[in-house]
Structures are given as C-alpha cells and as structure tokens.
Design a protein around this motif. Structure first.
Motif: not given
Length: 90
Positions: A9, A20, A30, A47
């Motif tokens: 991201a 995102p 995201v 992430i």
C-alpha cells in the motif's frame, strides 16, 4: 509453517495520491482488501507501507503493518522487503 499475506500500500502514487485510503462503501480500500484476505483460515495479514497515514488506519482497524522503504519502485519490491522483515520477526 505459517502463512502470511502481504498487501502493498503506497500513499505517494503519482497517478492517484492516497489511493489506498480512498473509501469504498464507507471503508478504506486497503482495509477492504485486508478484510477479504483475513477470511482465509490460518493466515496472518500484513500491510506493507511507507506511509504513517496508512499505518494509522491499518492499526485502527486491527491489522498488522510493516514499514518499508519509500525507495521501493514497485509493489513487488515492497512485498519482498516486508517478507524479509517478517522472516526476522518469526
């Protein structure tokens, strides 16, 4: 053996800055992706980001994040760097 999903991201895209964090039906993109990935059994979701803004949203929603270098040119580079960091954690 454990399995992880790493979602790259990047906040600073030149084509769509902050993509995102764009909300889709009230949830950041995201987070929607992380929600889908978290439905898989026995998988840890991370992430991979270079953005504090993204990290804050990820943390607020109960997911794990890994800071990666802002010099990563592609999502693949970001995933590779995060993967190496995860190996160091385990």
């Amino acid at each position: 053996m454990s399995t992880s999903i790493i979602i790259p991201a990047r906040y600073g895209s030149s084509r769509y800055r902050g993509k995102p964090l764009v909300k889709i039906l009230g949830r950041e993109m995201v987070i929607r992706v992380a929600d889908i990935c978290s439905k898989i059994k026995n998988v840890k979701v991370f992430i991979a980001t270079d953005s504090k803004k993204i990290a804050n949203v990820v943390k607020k929603n109960g997911y794990n994040y890994i800071f990666t270098s802002s010099s990563c040119l592609t999502g693949t580079d970001r995933v590779a760097e995060a993967s190496n960091k995860i190996k160091g954690i385990k």
